[in-house]
Enzyme design. Structure first.
Site, PDB file in Angstrom:
ATOM      1  N   ASN A 196       0.860  -1.182   0.000  1.00 15.50           N
ATOM      2  CA  ASN A 196       0.000   0.000   0.000  1.00 15.50           C
ATOM      3  C   ASN A 196       0.899   1.236   0.000  1.00 15.50           C
ATOM      4  OD1 ASN A 196      -2.521   1.674   0.760  1.00 15.50           O
ATOM      5  ND2 ASN A 196      -1.068   2.186   2.386  1.00 15.50           N
ATOM      6  N   GLU A 197       0.601   2.162  -0.867  1.00 15.01           N
ATOM      7  CA  GLU A 197       1.385   3.410  -0.939  1.00 15.01           C
ATOM      8  C   GLU A 197       2.878   3.109  -0.793  1.00 15.01           C
ATOM      9  OE1 GLU A 197      -0.295   6.608   1.462  1.00 15.01           O
ATOM     10  OE2 GLU A 197      -2.133   6.580   0.262  1.00 15.01           O
ATOM     11  N   GLU A 322      -8.392   4.374  -2.519  1.00 17.12           N
ATOM     12  CA  GLU A 322      -8.565   5.342  -1.424  1.00 17.12           C
ATOM     13  C   GLU A 322      -8.978   6.659  -2.043  1.00 17.12           C
ATOM     14  OE1 GLU A 322      -5.555   5.682   1.648  1.00 17.12           O
ATOM     15  OE2 GLU A 322      -5.137   3.526   1.529  1.00 17.12           O
TER      16      GLU A 322
HETATM   17  O1  AHR Z   1      -6.782   6.632   4.833  1.00 19.33           O
HETATM   18  C1  AHR Z   1      -5.770   7.088   5.664  1.00 19.33           C
HETATM   19  C2  AHR Z   1      -4.404   6.828   5.092  1.00 19.33           C
HETATM   20  O2  AHR Z   1      -4.230   7.565   3.922  1.00 19.33           O
HETATM   21  C3  AHR Z   1      -4.133   5.417   4.665  1.00 19.33           C
HETATM   22  O3  AHR Z   1      -3.744   4.611   5.723  1.00 19.33           O
HETATM   23  C4  AHR Z   1      -3.005   5.588   3.708  1.00 19.33           C
HETATM   24  O4  AHR Z   1      -2.950   4.576   2.734  1.00 19.33           O
HETATM   25  C5  AHR Z   1      -3.252   6.960   3.107  1.00 19.33           C
HETATM   26  O5  AHR Z   1      -2.112   7.731   3.129  1.00 19.33           O
END
Ligand code: AHR
Length: 518
Positions: A196-197, A322
């Protein structure tokens, strides 16, 4: 003037900007479209992260809670989410995912090791909500689980073991352990995010480094009988074209089912100072939030164009896993918990963003609002045993008619909504036809004071009646509280009529309307 189909609303809106359209009746046409092009139900996905009160004190009831429960899963939340047909639920993060060691969250609860939730408030995570509990939640919701594997601080072996634990049915140690933990049959989890990211909290990697890491992980992400995996690449931050280009160039198409994108809407647009208010804002932040949310169209278009270069058949899904409004936290709450209220403005953001995704359904085949409960643009807020539905929840209720429906392109030119020296298109929309032949049109009027009149032609559509529902409220910053949970609520819409073979609509200011034509 004709516009390319899936950019219709927004391209038309840009034309309106350049020609200075007046407040006359908007002429709209619903086109027949390609019967094969569906709006994937997965665009309507949600997100459950171990962050603030999303899981603990949200989905997972506190030990002393009297809220309706099954195990400790809150059934009032489950029932509310079932009504909006949640198609998939992403878990356990977010940034949390790259610190999470799944094996700590299975087996007898009392023996599960604790960990510090370093990203989100340094709270002590007791791992009482782990893999089995999440999958039971998905089972109760009737939703597809979407797991994020730990790439940042985990190992290939750890991810591979998790897949075997969940999806295999041979007598291996992983499977024996799952059976001993109470689940004889494989869970068959096919959606897997690999990190993730990874450009940020998931390891601060370069795109080039991540794509090598991805290929290594993906190689050991095995298919088990009956469960072909949907391997999902951790994608770009906002409009970072280089990230998408590198992923598409370096990763073979047969190693990825999807590529993600994270794009949030900040009222002020600033990550470093105040992000803006969730409540009590004026028209300046109302306007800037809507202007910033409309950027989603350009961002998606940019990534989709890059993907088209490497994947002209559009096999790889773009998953905006997201998105949502991100404001300052509610005064007096833990800054690490990202708890914010949710107003009519945020419902307009949701309606607009979902229209953008629908209009890009040839490439956008999944999305996850951040986050389902008590965090960022939540659809549900809780306070001890009480629960309320936010204005954004009602938009997901309205728009569920688009799930897996045939996409119908729209053509129109939007009038402007001007504030100060700036303008945005006041109107955005999308349309679809469901399996029974009913046509649904979702319309958003962003102008806070002017109603819009629309006249819509539907060549090729046979219909006799129109009904609808509307979400609006007296003020742009109205929101629901535990004392007044229905300040912003759905109502029957009487502003649409059949006039000859055309549809005549008067769309109230600051409203979301979904019409059904049968
Ligand atoms: O949604 C909050 C955060 O935002 C998540 O954990 C991350 O993936 C993003 O930076």
């Amino acid at each position: 003037m004709k516009f390319p189909t899936h950019f219709a609303a927004f391209a038309a809106a840009s034309l309106a900007l350049s020609t200075g359209a007046t407040a006359q009746t908007v002429q709209m046409t619903v086109q027949a479209g390609d019967p094969k092009l569906q709006i994937s139900k997965h665009i309507y996905g949600h997100f459950a992260e171990h962050l603030g009160r999303c899981i603990y004190g949200g989905f997972w009831a506190d030990k002393d809670s009297k809220a309706p429960q099954q195990g400790r899963i809150r059934m009032d939340i489950v029932e509310a989410l079932k009504k909006i047909k949640v198609p998939n639920l992403r878990w356990p993060g977010g940034c949390f995912a790259d610190t999470y060691h799944w094996h700590d969250g299975v087996g007898p609860t009392a023996q599960r090791p604790k960990m510090l939730n370093l990203w989100w408030g340094n709270t002590l995570e007791d791992n009482s909500f782990g893999t089995h509990e999440f999958l039971e939640l998905c089972n109760l919701l009737g939703t597809e689980p979407y797991l994020a594997a730990n790439v940042g601080s985990g190992t290939v072996q750890e991810m591979s073991n998790w897949m075997e634990y969940l999806n295999s049915n041979e007598d291996t140690p992983m499977v024996l352990e799952r059976r001993a933990n109470g689940h004889p049959e494989p869970y068959k989890v096919s959606w897997w995010g690999i990190g993730n990211e990874s450009w940020g909290c998931g390891g601060n990697m370069t795109a080039e480094y991540y794509t090598d890491v991805y290929k290594r992980y993906a190689t050991f992400a095995h298919n088990y009988p009956g469960t072909p995996l949907k391997r999902i690449v951790s994608g770009a931050n906002g409009d970072d074209a280089h990230w998408t280009e590198t992923c598409m160039k370096n990763i073979p198409l047969n190693q990825m089912w999807g590529l993600t994108l994270h794009q949030y809407t900040l009222p002020t647009g600033s990550w470093s100072g105040s992000k803006g208010k969730a409540t009590g804002f004026g028209e300046d932040q109302y306007f800037s939030t809507l202007r910033n949310c409309l950027k989603m169209d350009a961002v998606v278009s940019k990534h989709a164009a890059i993907m088209d270069k490497y994947d002209k058949d559009k096999k790889v899904a773009l998953l905006v896993d997201e998105w949502g409004v991100w404001t300052d936290v509610e005064p007096g709450t833990n800054p690490g918990f990202l708890y914010q209220q949710n107003s009519l403005r945020d419902a307009l953001v949701a309606g607009t963003t979902l229209n953008i995704f629908n209009n890009h359904c040839d490439r956008v085949r999944g999305a996850n609002l951040a986050q389902a409960v008590n965090v960022l643009q939540a659809v549900i807020l809780t306070e001890k045993d009480k629960m309320l539905l936010t204005p954004t929840y009602h938009v997901f209720d309205l728009y569920q008619v688009h799930q897996d429906a045939q996409y119908l392109p729209l053509q129109f030119s939007s009038p402007d909504y001007a504030f100060g020296n700036e303008k945005i298109p006041a109107l955005n929309a999308s349309a679809s036809k469901d399996a029974k032949g009913a046509v649904h049109i979702s319309l958003v009027n962003l102008d806070p004071t002017k109603a819009l009149t629309l006249e819509t032609a539907l060549p090729g559509v046979t219909w006799k009646t129109v009904t609808g529902r509307v979400l609006t409220s007296a003020k742009i910053n109205d929101y629901n509280t535990f004392e007044k949970p229905n300040t912003v609520a759905l109502a029957a819409f009487n502003g649409a009529k059949k006039r000859g073979d055309k549809l005549a609509v008067t769309l109230p200011p600051k409203s979301v309307v979904v019409l059904e034509l049968k």
